[in-house]
Design a protein around this motif. Structure first.
Motif, PDB file in Angstrom:
ATOM      1  N   GLY A   1     -13.934  38.924  -7.380  1.00 18.44           N
ATOM      2  CA  GLY A   1     -13.618  40.285  -6.859  1.00 18.44           C
ATOM      3  C   GLY A   1     -14.865  40.963  -6.142  1.00 18.44           C
ATOM      4  O   GLY A   1     -15.032  42.058  -6.106  1.00 18.44           O
ATOM      5  N   ASP A   2     -15.679  39.932  -5.567  1.00 17.75           N
ATOM      6  CA  ASP A   2     -16.856  40.567  -4.945  1.00 17.75           C
ATOM      7  C   ASP A   2     -17.055  39.536  -3.461  1.00 17.75           C
ATOM      8  O   ASP A   2     -17.555  38.497  -3.797  1.00 17.75           O
ATOM      9  CB  ASP A   2     -18.072  40.334  -5.746  1.00 17.75           C
ATOM     10  CG  ASP A   2     -19.416  40.787  -4.970  1.00 17.75           C
ATOM     11  OD1 ASP A   2     -19.353  40.862  -3.922  1.00 17.75           O
ATOM     12  OD2 ASP A   2     -20.375  41.361  -5.660  1.00 17.75           O
ATOM     13  N   PRO A   3     -16.094  39.805  -2.478  1.00 11.83           N
ATOM     14  CA  PRO A   3     -16.299  38.935  -1.363  1.00 11.83           C
ATOM     15  C   PRO A   3     -17.737  38.655  -0.684  1.00 11.83           C
ATOM     16  O   PRO A   3     -17.913  37.572  -0.237  1.00 11.83           O
ATOM     17  CB  PRO A   3     -15.491  39.790  -0.204  1.00 11.83           C
ATOM     18  CG  PRO A   3     -14.968  41.028  -1.053  1.00 11.83           C
ATOM     19  CD  PRO A   3     -15.582  41.115  -2.229  1.00 11.83           C
ATOM     20  N   ALA A   4     -18.521  39.670  -0.655  1.00 12.40           N
ATOM     21  CA  ALA A   4     -19.864  39.241  -0.316  1.00 12.40           C
ATOM     22  C   ALA A   4     -20.655  38.147  -1.198  1.00 12.40           C
ATOM     23  O   ALA A   4     -21.259  37.432  -0.562  1.00 12.40           O
ATOM     24  CB  ALA A   4     -20.800  40.457  -0.153  1.00 12.40           C
ATOM     25  N   LEU A   5     -20.561  38.515  -2.544  1.00 15.81           N
ATOM     26  CA  LEU A   5     -21.000  37.369  -3.269  1.00 15.81           C
ATOM     27  C   LEU A   5     -20.094  36.078  -3.282  1.00 15.81           C
ATOM     28  O   LEU A   5     -20.957  34.854  -3.266  1.00 15.81           O
ATOM     29  CB  LEU A   5     -20.967  37.862  -4.789  1.00 15.81           C
ATOM     30  CG  LEU A   5     -21.674  37.112  -5.940  1.00 15.81           C
ATOM     31  CD1 LEU A   5     -23.082  36.695  -5.401  1.00 15.81           C
ATOM     32  CD2 LEU A   5     -21.440  37.214  -7.327  1.00 15.81           C
ATOM     33  N   ALA A   6     -18.899  35.998  -2.967  1.00 16.74           N
ATOM     34  CA  ALA A   6     -18.249  34.650  -3.189  1.00 16.74           C
ATOM     35  C   ALA A   6     -18.648  34.120  -1.876  1.00 16.74           C
ATOM     36  O   ALA A   6     -19.074  32.625  -1.791  1.00 16.74           O
ATOM     37  CB  ALA A   6     -16.949  35.100  -2.674  1.00 16.74           C
ATOM     38  N   GLU A   7     -18.985  34.832  -0.694  1.00 12.14           N
ATOM     39  CA  GLU A   7     -19.681  34.088   0.529  1.00 12.14           C
ATOM     40  C   GLU A   7     -20.959  33.517   0.396  1.00 12.14           C
ATOM     41  O   GLU A   7     -21.107  32.326   1.123  1.00 12.14           O
ATOM     42  CB  GLU A   7     -19.394  35.005   1.828  1.00 12.14           C
ATOM     43  CG  GLU A   7     -18.078  35.505   2.242  1.00 12.14           C
ATOM     44  CD  GLU A   7     -17.068  34.006   2.388  1.00 12.14           C
ATOM     45  OE1 GLU A   7     -17.588  33.286   2.721  1.00 12.14           O
ATOM     46  OE2 GLU A   7     -15.915  34.241   1.865  1.00 12.14           O
ATOM     47  N   LEU A   8     -21.891  34.040  -0.347  1.00 12.99           N
ATOM     48  CA  LEU A   8     -23.384  33.714  -0.608  1.00 12.99           C
ATOM     49  C   LEU A   8     -23.120  32.349  -1.577  1.00 12.99           C
ATOM     50  O   LEU A   8     -23.915  31.367  -1.125  1.00 12.99           O
ATOM     51  CB  LEU A   8     -24.056  34.858  -1.480  1.00 12.99           C
ATOM     52  CG  LEU A   8     -24.442  36.183  -0.724  1.00 12.99           C
ATOM     53  CD1 LEU A   8     -25.184  37.053  -1.495  1.00 12.99           C
ATOM     54  CD2 LEU A   8     -25.645  35.717   0.498  1.00 12.99           C
ATOM     55  N   VAL A   9     -22.246  32.396  -2.441  1.00 10.29           N
ATOM     56  CA  VAL A   9     -22.070  31.376  -3.133  1.00 10.29           C
ATOM     57  C   VAL A   9     -21.696  29.942  -2.423  1.00 10.29           C
ATOM     58  O   VAL A   9     -21.896  29.113  -2.350  1.00 10.29           O
ATOM     59  CB  VAL A   9     -21.070  31.592  -4.326  1.00 10.29           C
ATOM     60  CG1 VAL A   9     -20.607  30.336  -4.763  1.00 10.29           C
ATOM     61  CG2 VAL A   9     -21.479  32.487  -5.400  1.00 10.29           C
ATOM     62  N   VAL A  10     -20.478  30.258  -1.505  1.00 15.24           N
ATOM     63  CA  VAL A  10     -20.072  29.107  -0.750  1.00 15.24           C
ATOM     64  C   VAL A  10     -20.913  28.605   0.163  1.00 15.24           C
ATOM     65  O   VAL A  10     -21.085  27.596   0.683  1.00 15.24           O
ATOM     66  CB  VAL A  10     -18.729  29.545  -0.218  1.00 15.24           C
ATOM     67  CG1 VAL A  10     -17.546  29.481  -1.466  1.00 15.24           C
ATOM     68  CG2 VAL A  10     -18.673  30.439   0.789  1.00 15.24           C
ATOM     69  N   ILE A  11     -21.827  29.586   0.881  1.00 19.16           N
ATOM     70  CA  ILE A  11     -22.823  29.245   1.806  1.00 19.16           C
ATOM     71  C   ILE A  11     -23.856  28.288   1.269  1.00 19.16           C
ATOM     72  O   ILE A  11     -24.164  27.358   1.571  1.00 19.16           O
ATOM     73  CB  ILE A  11     -23.329  30.467   2.560  1.00 19.16           C
ATOM     74  CG1 ILE A  11     -22.323  31.092   3.427  1.00 19.16           C
ATOM     75  CG2 ILE A  11     -24.594  30.017   3.341  1.00 19.16           C
ATOM     76  CD1 ILE A  11     -22.662  32.393   4.018  1.00 19.16           C
ATOM     77  N   ARG A  12     -24.236  28.887   0.007  1.00 14.76           N
ATOM     78  CA  ARG A  12     -25.299  28.177  -0.872  1.00 14.76           C
ATOM     79  C   ARG A  12     -24.874  26.661  -0.815  1.00 14.76           C
ATOM     80  O   ARG A  12     -25.561  25.658  -0.737  1.00 14.76           O
ATOM     81  CB  ARG A  12     -25.878  28.766  -1.915  1.00 14.76           C
ATOM     82  CG  ARG A  12     -26.996  27.856  -2.579  1.00 14.76           C
ATOM     83  CD  ARG A  12     -28.182  27.858  -1.820  1.00 14.76           C
ATOM     84  NE  ARG A  12     -29.395  27.030  -2.203  1.00 14.76           N
ATOM     85  CZ  ARG A  12     -30.043  26.301  -1.668  1.00 14.76           C
ATOM     86  NH1 ARG A  12     -29.554  26.094  -0.387  1.00 14.76           N
ATOM     87  NH2 ARG A  12     -30.638  25.334  -2.144  1.00 14.76           N
ATOM     88  N   ALA A  13     -23.675  26.484  -1.275  1.00 15.81           N
ATOM     89  CA  ALA A  13     -23.152  25.191  -1.899  1.00 15.81           C
ATOM     90  C   ALA A  13     -23.065  24.395  -0.743  1.00 15.81           C
ATOM     91  O   ALA A  13     -23.316  23.084  -0.609  1.00 15.81           O
ATOM     92  CB  ALA A  13     -21.768  25.432  -2.547  1.00 15.81           C
ATOM     93  N   SER A  14     -22.648  25.068   0.534  1.00 15.01           N
ATOM     94  CA  SER A  14     -22.369  24.508   1.761  1.00 15.01           C
ATOM     95  C   SER A  14     -23.923  23.932   2.435  1.00 15.01           C
ATOM     96  O   SER A  14     -24.043  22.853   2.950  1.00 15.01           O
ATOM     97  CB  SER A  14     -21.730  25.111   2.764  1.00 15.01           C
ATOM     98  OG  SER A  14     -20.292  25.547   2.294  1.00 15.01           O
TER      99      SER A  14
END
Length: 148
Positions: free
Chosen positions: A28-41
């Motif tokens: 439910g938080d698209p900005a946070l979701a992107e931070l998470v996937v970027i950090r894993a990447s």
């Protein structure tokens, strides 16, 4: 380095995309979701996923400062709120598994900021991006091929 660009089986790609989409939606938080996937990447050295998700993060309003300092988020305390920091700590613990498991303190910290459903979706999102990273890195898919 040889690119191994043969696409995934359609059913596998659809299943992986469905998992990613459901996890992001449930968080439910698209900005946070992107931070998470970027950090894993970043941790997985996946240039394709970094290229794609940095663009998506900007579309969701993630600040350039947050994107610039993400690889050093622990030292950039004022740039990320406690909820973001808890999600990033969990992302690192699930992605790297240095201790062979996710430390209780890291999971409990995340549980303080996310309800049970959001936490399940966050873990699902981290698992999904790690799967994508491994597929793209194994196939040496170069950045720039993402089509929104």
């Amino acid at each position: 380095m040889t690119a191994r660009t043969r696409l995934l089986d359609g059913a596998v790609a659809q299943a992986m995309s469905a998992l990613s989409g459901a996890a992001k939606k449930g968080l439910g938080d698209p900005a946070l979701a992107e931070l998470v996937v970027i950090r894993a990447s970043q941790l997985n050295h996946c240039a394709f996923c970094l290229d794609m998700h940095l663009a998506i993060a900007r579309e969701h309003g993630v600040s350039e400062k947050q994107l610039d300092l993400l690889s050093a988020w622990e030292e950039a305390e004022a740039v990320y709120d406690e909820r973001e920091r808890a999600a990033l700590a969990l992302t690192e613990a699930v992605t790297v598994m240095t201790e062979g498991f996710v430390p209780d303190a890291v999971y409990e910290r995340a549980a303080e900021h996310f309800d049970e459903g959001q936490l399940a979706h966050l873990v699902g999102l981290i698992a999904a991006i790690n799967n994508w990273n491994r597929v793209m890195v194994a196939r040496r898919i170069p950045p720039g091929g993402h089509q929104p």
